[in-house]
Every structure is written in structure tokens, then in C-alpha cells.
Design an enzyme around this catalytic site. Structure first.
Site, mmCIF file in Angstrom:
data_model
loop_
_atom_site.group_PDB
_atom_site.id
_atom_site.type_symbol
_atom_site.label_atom_id
_atom_site.label_comp_id
_atom_site.label_asym_id
_atom_site.label_seq_id
_atom_site.Cartn_x
_atom_site.Cartn_y
_atom_site.Cartn_z
ATOM 1 N N GLY A 228 58.312 -10.921 8.254
ATOM 2 C CA GLY A 228 57.944 -11.937 6.977
ATOM 3 C C GLY A 228 56.865 -13.006 7.470
ATOM 4 N N PRO A 270 58.503 -7.821 12.517
ATOM 5 C CA PRO A 270 57.385 -8.008 11.585
ATOM 6 C C PRO A 270 56.784 -6.517 11.161
ATOM 7 C CG PRO A 270 56.848 -8.195 13.881
ATOM 8 C CD PRO A 270 58.400 -7.854 13.771
ATOM 9 N N GLY A 271 56.198 -6.676 9.880
ATOM 10 C CA GLY A 271 55.529 -5.363 9.437
ATOM 11 C C GLY A 271 54.179 -5.890 9.368
ATOM 12 N N ARG A 308 48.956 -3.397 -4.258
ATOM 13 C CA ARG A 308 49.316 -4.893 -4.083
ATOM 14 C C ARG A 308 48.855 -5.833 -5.205
ATOM 15 N NH1 ARG A 308 48.502 -7.367 0.413
ATOM 16 N NH2 ARG A 308 50.391 -8.441 0.305
ATOM 17 N N CYS A 338 43.581 4.812 -15.539
ATOM 18 C CA CYS A 338 43.664 4.589 -16.710
ATOM 19 C C CYS A 338 45.036 3.786 -17.040
ATOM 20 C CB CYS A 338 43.540 5.930 -17.654
ATOM 21 S SG CYS A 338 41.867 6.460 -17.896
ATOM 22 N N GLU A 339 44.729 2.707 -16.930
ATOM 23 C CA GLU A 339 45.882 1.470 -16.885
ATOM 24 C C GLU A 339 45.233 0.242 -16.459
ATOM 25 O OE1 GLU A 339 49.783 1.224 -17.178
ATOM 26 O OE2 GLU A 339 49.205 3.076 -16.314
ATOM 27 N N TYR A 366 51.312 -2.199 3.895
ATOM 28 C CA TYR A 366 51.602 -1.814 2.294
ATOM 29 C C TYR A 366 50.453 -1.309 1.609
ATOM 30 C CZ TYR A 366 55.405 -4.492 4.145
ATOM 31 O OH TYR A 366 56.516 -5.065 4.972
#
Ligand SMILES: *Cc1c(COP(=O)(O)O)cnc(C)c1O
Length: 409
Positions: A228, A270-271, A308, A338-339, A366
Site C-alpha cells: 500500500g 508491495p505491489g 484505473r 463505446c462507453e 494494475y
């Protein structure tokens, strides 16, 4: 090594434009040197502590990244059998891998334990099952929910009272009852507070809760404080002061070990901290639309490649690689899905022209791992630059990849 600590915004020594030219657009590019530097920072900050870094590989499971982690002495934290398998393909021994599930079928836990991984038990029913199945023959850790709210936003907080993760610290009596009933071997206590935590203070707060709980478990070898750590998203951003955090936590940890009567291992998972800044998503500008309301920059990518911003409202700094000295203009940078598909709103960028290459920063964590085939779009290729070499580490998808699980073709 140079003595001046480079900042992430001046050090992308890799030639992003040349990579896009060679490998095509869009493209994920990773700088191995940044990963090495970040791992080094963490180790340095806990100098003198028996530290283990367990990379939370859900951030980026490219096998080349996993192999790099292994080479630099970083072990793994996985959240699924697939990640466990990938870790083993990358050359890890299962004993170097922690499985931290969240309410998974117990059979997944069985396969991880049978493979030789160690498990972070995250519920009382799983603890019961673990005791019934293994008695005292297999060690495990317990994931404690310390009821501390911290993290960048509500979606990435994992340790507050309402979080689904872990066993509430208020239920320790029940935990101990089950442990006693089956003589379960608890070798560690774990917690993961959330993501984007800047200061030492939340880590110290949960550490104290874990240390207090630890007094009730006599056979511990490990305290696992999760991941984190905040990384920099903006030039001049406030990030985790790793040196200070290391000093503060080390002090507390040493005091705890003295009280506990034994030196324990300190683990982190940790990532983002290890891989976020190493990664770039490179895209090409398809259309610049000078609308009366706003200027839109359309690019050949979207939330299917980098979700993200849409999922968490995350900020990704954008560079115009093709026109870095152009006059500043304000744009909405949007994707082709398409969004509603917005990477950035009201962003000042050097004038963007059709065909310009843009780089999204902080795309190493991520990014690819959260990508999808929505709109029947293909995922990009991935390139790793390490030790002066650029190498394709995942080819671009093809239509065949998309069709290969369909039965009615
Ligand atoms: C996701 C996760 C991490 C890593 O979080 P970062 O914010 O990327 O550092 C660590 N531990 C667990 C259990 C996780 O689920």
C-alpha cells in the site's frame, strides 16, 4: 550508482518513441532499472531488520517481471491459483510464495498448500477447515482486520471495520479457540491496510494492533504488514518517505521483538511501490476534435487497456512524446471504447496533433493485469527494457486469441 536520487519524472531513460516505432501502438513498456531502484529503496530503509519483500503480483504478472523480482531476491504474494502457477513458472519455489485469498473456495487453498505455499487465513470458517484438514502439520498466517481506515480512496481501503478482508481483531478469542481445538500452527500475523498510503502513521497504528494481538500467539516467526505504499503520480507529489517510514517501523518492530522475546521476520507485500513507476502505456492520437465545449484528444486505446482512471478516478500523468515543447492547451484525453471512457479531464498538454504519441505514466501496476477484451478489442504488447536491452515480453493479441474459447465459430 550516481549519488543524486533521481525522481521518477526525470528518469525514464528508455526511449519511448523508439519503442513504439519498433513494437507498434498501443504498447506497455516497463523499465527494469526503476523496479531495481524501488526494491533497493525498500531494502535500504529496513537495513538491519530481517526483512522479506513479497511482491503482490496482482499488480503485474508478466513472467519477465516475476523473473526480474526473483533475480533481485523479492518473493511473491499471490491471490489466486493462477498467480501461484505463474510464480512457479517464473522459477519460484512454492515455499517462497504466500497465498492471500479473499473468501475463495477451500479447494483453492488446498491446492496452494499441497503445492507448498503458505496461506494467509482470512476467515474463521477457513481456519476451521484448515484445522480439520491439516491439524498442526502445515503452518499458516492469519489475516487480521485491524479496523483502521486508511488509503487513497474508499475503493482501495481494506482494513476498516466494514471491509470484507480478514478476521476482525475483535474476534481473537474465537480465533484462539479454533487454533487450540486443532493445534494449528500459526507462524505469522498479517494485515493489509489499503493502497496509496503516504505516511508512516497508519502503518504504525496497524503495526501496534498486530503487535498487541501477537502477544497471544506464542509461536510466531512473521509479522506481515502488507503493501500500500504511495507512489508519485504528479511531479513533486508527496510520496511515502521510505527512509523515515523504515526508521519508524524498524524501531517499533525491534521494541516488539524484545518484548516478544524473539527476533521475528518482517514482511511487506508491495505491489504498486515496486512496479507502478516502471510502466508506461504508449498510445497514438487518432483524432483531435476541437469541439466548441472542449478539445478532445482521441487515442487508440481505452479503459480496456488502462481502467484505473474510470475505476478509481486515478490520475495518470501524460507526456506528449512527439511534441514536448509545443504550446500548452487544455484537453480531455479519451479512449475509443463505446462507453464513457476518459483518461484525463481538462488536462494541460503540449499541443496534441493527429498521430502524436502520448505516454501514460504509472502504468506498471494494475494496468495490463486489469485489462480486458471489452468491445472485442485486443490487448497491447508488453516490452521490458532491462540491462540496456529492450525485449518483447508479451506479443500483441490477435483475433484468434479472442475467438479461441468460442464454440460456435
Ligand atoms: C493488492 C494487495 C497488496 C498490494 O497493494 P499495493 O497498493 O499495490 O501495494 C498487498 N497485499 C495484499 C494482500 C493485496 O491484496
Amino acid at each position: 550508482m550516481s549519488s543524486a536520487e533521481p525522481t521518477p519524472f526525470s528518469t525514464h531513460q528508455i526511449d519511448l518513441a523508439a519503442l513504439l516505432e519498433t513494437y507498434g501502438s498501443p504498447l506497455y513498456a516497463y523499465d527494469g532499472a526503476t523496479i531495481r531502484r524501488k526494491a533497493g529503496e525498500l531494502k535500504q530503509a529496513f537495513d538491519g531488520i530481517d526483512l522479506k519483500i513479497k511482491y503482490a503480483c496482482k499488480a503485474n504478472t508478466n513472467l519477465a517481471i516475476l523473473r526480474l523480482m526473483r533475480e533481485i531476491g523479492v518473493e511473491l504474494d499471490v491471490v489466486s491459483p493462477g498467480e501461484l502457477e505463474m510464480g512457479m513458472i517464473a522459477g519460484y519455489n512454492a515455499s517462497q510464495i504466500t497465498f492471500t485469498p479473499s473468501g475463495v473456495p477451500f479447494e483453492e487453498v488446498r491446492s496452494a498448500v499441497d503445492a507448498g505455499a503458505i496461506v494467509n487465513v482470512d476467515s474463521i470458517p477457513l481456519l476451521e477447515w484448515f484445522g480439520q484438514t491439516y491439524g498442526n502439520t502445515k503452518p499458516c498466517l492469519i489475516r487480521i482486520k485491524p479496523n483502521v481506515a486508511a488509503g487513497g480512496n474508499a475503493k482501495i481501503m481494506t482494513a476498516h471495520a466494514d471491509s470484507k478482508f480478514g478476521i476482525s481483531v475483535l474476534m481473537l478469542d474465537e480465533v484462539l479457540e479454533v487454533v487450540k481445538k486443532y493445534d494449528i500452527k500459526i507462524v505469522g500475523l498479517h494485515q493489509h491496510t489499503g493502497s496509496d498510503i503516504k505516511d508512516a502513521e497508519p502503518f504504525l497504528k496497524v503495526a501496534d494492533i498486530l503487535f498487541e494481538a501477537a502477544k497471544r500467539f506464542p509461536d510466531l516467526e512473521i509479522i506481515d504488514l502488507g503493501g500500500g505504499f504511495k507512489v508519485s503520480y504528479l511531479p513533486g507529489d508527496h510520496v511515502t518517505d521510505m527512509e523515515l517510514l523504515g526508521k519508524n517501523i524498524s524501531e517499533r518492530f525491534n521494541t516488539f521483538c524484545n518484548e516478544y522475546g524473539r527476533k521475528l521476520q518482517l514482511w511487506f507485500e508491495p505491489g504498486k511501490f515496486l512496479v507502478s513507476e516502471s510502466g508506461f502505456l504508449l498510445v497514438k492520437t487518432t483524432v483531435v476534435k476541437e469541439d466548441p465545449a472542449r478539445n478532445f484528444v482521441h487515442v487508440d486505446s481505452g479503459l480496456n487497456h488502462l481502467i484505473r482512471p474510470m475505476m478509481y478516478g486515478s490520475y495518470h500523468h501524460i507526456l506528449n512524446i512527439s511534441n514536448p515543447g509545443g504550446p500548452l492547451k487544455t484537453y480531455n484525453v479519451v479512449g475509443y471504447i463505446c462507453e464513457t471512457d476518459t483518461f484525463a479531464t481538462d488536462r494541460e498538454l503540449p499541443e496534441v496533433r493527429q498521430g502524436d504519441v502520448l505516454a501514460f505514466l504509472n502504468a506498471g501496476a494494475y494496468g495490463f493485469t486489469m485489462s480486458s477484451n471489452y468491445n472485442a478489442r485486443l490487448r497491447p504488447a508488453e516490452v521490458l527494457v532491462d540491462n540496456g536491452n529492450a525485449r518483447l515480453v508479451r506479443r500483441r493479441e490477435t483475433l484468434e486469441d479472442l475467438l479461441k474459447t468460442q464454440m460456435d465459430i
